[in-house]
Design an enzyme around this catalytic site. Structure first.
Site, PDB file in Angstrom:
ATOM      1  CG  MET A 177     -16.200 -21.244 -14.840  1.00  0.00           C
ATOM      2  SD  MET A 177     -15.252 -20.581 -16.200  1.00  0.00           S
ATOM      3  CE  MET A 177     -14.305 -21.986 -16.369  1.00  0.00           C
TER       4      MET A 177
ATOM      5  CG  ASP B  98     -30.244 -23.869 -11.855  1.00  0.00           C
ATOM      6  OD1 ASP B  98     -30.549 -23.161 -10.607  1.00  0.00           O
ATOM      7  OD2 ASP B  98     -30.656 -22.427 -12.693  1.00  0.00           O
TER       8      ASP B  98
ATOM      9  N   GLY C 241     -14.941 -28.482 -13.176  1.00  0.00           N
ATOM     10  CA  GLY C 241     -14.146 -27.727 -13.717  1.00  0.00           C
ATOM     11  C   GLY C 241     -13.631 -26.826 -12.589  1.00  0.00           C
TER      12      GLY C 241
ATOM     13  N   PRO D  43      -8.570 -28.258 -12.418  1.00  0.00           N
ATOM     14  CG  PRO D  43      -6.917 -27.214 -11.374  1.00  0.00           C
ATOM     15  CD  PRO D  43      -7.381 -28.468 -12.085  1.00  0.00           C
TER      16      PRO D  43
ATOM     17  CG  HIS E 175      -8.360 -16.056  -9.342  1.00  0.00           C
ATOM     18  ND1 HIS E 175      -7.502 -16.085  -9.106  1.00  0.00           N
ATOM     19  CD2 HIS E 175      -9.073 -16.542 -10.724  1.00  0.00           C
ATOM     20  CE1 HIS E 175      -7.066 -17.571  -9.709  1.00  0.00           C
ATOM     21  NE2 HIS E 175      -8.086 -17.332 -10.805  1.00  0.00           N
TER      22      HIS E 175
ATOM     23  CE  LYS F  38      -9.962 -19.090  -7.731  1.00  0.00           C
ATOM     24  NZ  LYS F  38     -10.621 -20.543  -8.456  1.00  0.00           N
TER      25      LYS F  38
ATOM     26  N   GLY G 297      -6.796 -22.968  -7.219  1.00  0.00           N
ATOM     27  CA  GLY G 297      -6.987 -24.600  -7.498  1.00  0.00           C
ATOM     28  C   GLY G 297      -4.973 -24.754  -8.540  1.00  0.00           C
ATOM     29  CB  THR G 298      -4.491 -22.386 -11.136  1.00  0.00           C
ATOM     30  OG1 THR G 298      -5.891 -22.679 -11.610  1.00  0.00           O
ATOM     31  CG2 THR G 298      -3.220 -22.040 -12.368  1.00  0.00           C
TER      32      THR G 298
HETATM   33  P1  NAP Z   1     -20.600 -18.869 -10.192  1.00  0.00           P
HETATM   34  O1  NAP Z   1     -20.769 -17.718 -11.041  1.00  0.00           O
HETATM   35  O2  NAP Z   1     -20.580 -18.253  -8.945  1.00  0.00           O
HETATM   36  O3  NAP Z   1     -21.250 -19.859 -10.261  1.00  0.00           O
HETATM   37  C1  NAP Z   1     -21.904 -20.855  -9.867  1.00  0.00           C
HETATM   38  C2  NAP Z   1     -23.327 -21.469 -10.369  1.00  0.00           C
HETATM   39  O4  NAP Z   1     -23.364 -22.801  -9.628  1.00  0.00           O
HETATM   40  C3  NAP Z   1     -24.378 -20.668  -9.746  1.00  0.00           C
HETATM   41  O5  NAP Z   1     -24.953 -20.573 -11.126  1.00  0.00           O
HETATM   42  C4  NAP Z   1     -24.740 -21.629  -8.621  1.00  0.00           C
HETATM   43  O6  NAP Z   1     -26.328 -20.985  -8.372  1.00  0.00           O
HETATM   44  C5  NAP Z   1     -24.824 -22.672  -9.368  1.00  0.00           C
HETATM   45  N1  NAP Z   1     -24.641 -23.493  -7.927  1.00  0.00           N
HETATM   46  C6  NAP Z   1     -24.884 -23.810  -6.871  1.00  0.00           C
HETATM   47  N2  NAP Z   1     -25.738 -24.437  -6.082  1.00  0.00           N
HETATM   48  C7  NAP Z   1     -25.759 -25.808  -7.046  1.00  0.00           C
HETATM   49  C8  NAP Z   1     -26.682 -27.400  -7.101  1.00  0.00           C
HETATM   50  N3  NAP Z   1     -26.731 -27.952  -5.867  1.00  0.00           N
HETATM   51  N4  NAP Z   1     -27.031 -27.605  -7.878  1.00  0.00           N
HETATM   52  C9  NAP Z   1     -26.481 -26.370  -9.597  1.00  0.00           C
HETATM   53  N5  NAP Z   1     -26.159 -25.366  -9.624  1.00  0.00           N
HETATM   54  C10 NAP Z   1     -25.803 -24.919  -8.738  1.00  0.00           C
HETATM   55  O7  NAP Z   1     -18.968 -19.806 -10.050  1.00  0.00           O
HETATM   56  P2  NAP Z   1     -18.310 -19.694 -11.883  1.00  0.00           P
HETATM   57  O8  NAP Z   1     -17.630 -18.481 -11.720  1.00  0.00           O
HETATM   58  O9  NAP Z   1     -19.329 -19.931 -12.990  1.00  0.00           O
HETATM   59  O10 NAP Z   1     -16.969 -20.716 -11.097  1.00  0.00           O
HETATM   60  C11 NAP Z   1     -17.821 -22.245 -10.890  1.00  0.00           C
HETATM   61  C12 NAP Z   1     -15.922 -22.943 -10.661  1.00  0.00           C
HETATM   62  O11 NAP Z   1     -16.102 -23.199 -11.677  1.00  0.00           O
HETATM   63  C13 NAP Z   1     -16.706 -22.521  -9.264  1.00  0.00           C
HETATM   64  O12 NAP Z   1     -15.462 -23.545  -8.169  1.00  0.00           O
HETATM   65  C14 NAP Z   1     -14.671 -21.706  -9.716  1.00  0.00           C
HETATM   66  O13 NAP Z   1     -13.512 -21.841  -8.999  1.00  0.00           O
HETATM   67  C15 NAP Z   1     -14.556 -22.671 -11.219  1.00  0.00           C
HETATM   68  N6  NAP Z   1     -13.625 -22.439 -12.379  1.00  0.00           N
HETATM   69  C16 NAP Z   1     -12.607 -23.060 -13.066  1.00  0.00           C
HETATM   70  C17 NAP Z   1     -12.256 -22.912 -13.899  1.00  0.00           C
HETATM   71  C18 NAP Z   1     -11.708 -23.744 -14.713  1.00  0.00           C
HETATM   72  O14 NAP Z   1     -10.837 -23.843 -15.745  1.00  0.00           O
HETATM   73  N7  NAP Z   1     -11.614 -24.664 -13.876  1.00  0.00           N
HETATM   74  C19 NAP Z   1     -12.408 -21.215 -14.319  1.00  0.00           C
HETATM   75  C20 NAP Z   1     -13.212 -20.680 -13.961  1.00  0.00           C
HETATM   76  C21 NAP Z   1     -13.687 -21.182 -12.392  1.00  0.00           C
HETATM   77  P3  NAP Z   1     -26.473 -19.759  -7.970  1.00  0.00           P
HETATM   78  O15 NAP Z   1     -25.457 -18.804  -7.949  1.00  0.00           O
HETATM   79  O16 NAP Z   1     -28.562 -19.567  -7.689  1.00  0.00           O
HETATM   80  O17 NAP Z   1     -26.592 -20.590  -5.898  1.00  0.00           O
END
Ligand code: NAP
Length: 267
Positions: A15, A36, A100, A127, A156, A160, A166-167
């Protein structure tokens, strides 16, 4: 339109990387830093996939980031515990969070709402930022007035972390607000395999499917005598969420209150 200065937490994520594209491609947005935990002291342009994005420093913690740059909005797309810490810290530094990240608890949301009130600052947590998903939730709420037998199936990708999504929880909450209570299914039904009937949300059932290949999908099924109604939304890629993130950033700059759910800011 005044330029909105933005920090993105989680820029390497699925995301987060879409959010970097959206922010850097939006004329009145400026990406001024990223958080990051693995790349402190680097520039975003040092990381794979971001070579063309100049002048964006990376900080390993939100505290360090907020001490070094002056920003308007934090977009958080990380994990629930990290996201909560980021949102709380941003508000304490007068920066408006657009979150998000999913999986926040009721207590988390209440705490953030309280800080927003005290600081008179906006914060938007959604969410699901896909506009179609928000309409799916609204249409489901309309239908729940007339149909009180409801099953939610959310589907999903298998990376996840939280279930139900959340949705799905948000949809159930919205429908619960208008639905006449009913404990669904046969009063004597028994699960021969535990979990077969899914999670119970005030009598409605929520089923979580996790499979590689999926992104984010949800179907809400309504049943009554001799008829069913299905309302379904599918996100086929993560760019589908970014128009909602953009609207949320624009809106959070104009509002001084806590908002949970994109449906509450769409006109
Ligand atoms: P993802 O690919 O796992 O990305 C999460 C990122 O956060 C990873 O790059 C991770 O790095 C990083 N991270 C972890 N701890 C951190 C920290 N302390 N400081 C900075 N970065 C950190 O997950 P995603 O699919 O992008 O989803 C992210 C979130 O958005 C989830 O909660 C998901 O459920 C949610 N989401 C929301 C929506 C919406 O519409 N609201 C839609 C889709 C997903 P590392 O992997 O290197 O630890």
């Amino acid at each position: 339109m005044e330029t909105v200065k933005i920090i993105i937490a989680g820029p390497r994520g699925r995301m987060g990387s879409e959010a970097v594209k959206m922010v850097t491609n939006t004329e009145h947005f400026e990406l001024i830093a990223a958080v990051d935990h693995k790349h402190d002291g680097h520039m975003l342009s040092d990381l794979e996939g971001f070579h063309s994005i100049n002048n964006v420093p990376i900080y390993s913690s939100i505290e360090k980031c907020l001490q070094n740059v002056e920003s308007d909005v934090l977009i958080d797309l990380t994990t629930p515990e990290v996201g909560m810490h980021h949102a709380r810290t941003a508000l304490q530094h007068n920066v408006r969070p657009v979150v998000g990240t999913t999986g926040f608890t009721k207590a988390d949301l209440e705490e953030l709402e309280l800080i927003c009130k005290e600081k008179k600052l906006g914060c938007i947590i959604a969410p699901n930022f896909a506009l179609g998903a928000v309409l799916m939730m609204k249409f489901s709420q309309m239908a729940a007035k007339y149909f009180n037998d409801i099953e939610i199936i959310e589907l999903h990708h298998d990376q996840k972390l939280d279930a139900p999504s959340g949705t799905a929880v948000k949809t159930a909450e919205m429908m619960n607000a208008v639905r006449d209570f009913k404990q669904q299914g046969h009063p004597e039904e028994k699960e021969t395999i535990s979990g077969a009937r899914g999670a119970d949300f005030n009598g409605m059932h929520i089923h979580s499917v996790r499979l590689p290949g999926l992104i984010a999908h949800q179907q809400v099924l309504f049943g009554s005598d001799g008829q069913t109604l299905s309302i379904r939304h599918d996100s086929y890629n993560r760019a589908s969420f970014m128009s909602g993130v953009k609207i949320a950033v624009e809106t959070v700059m104009k509002q001084d209150l806590f908002v949970y759910g994109l449906e509450n800011i769409l006109e």
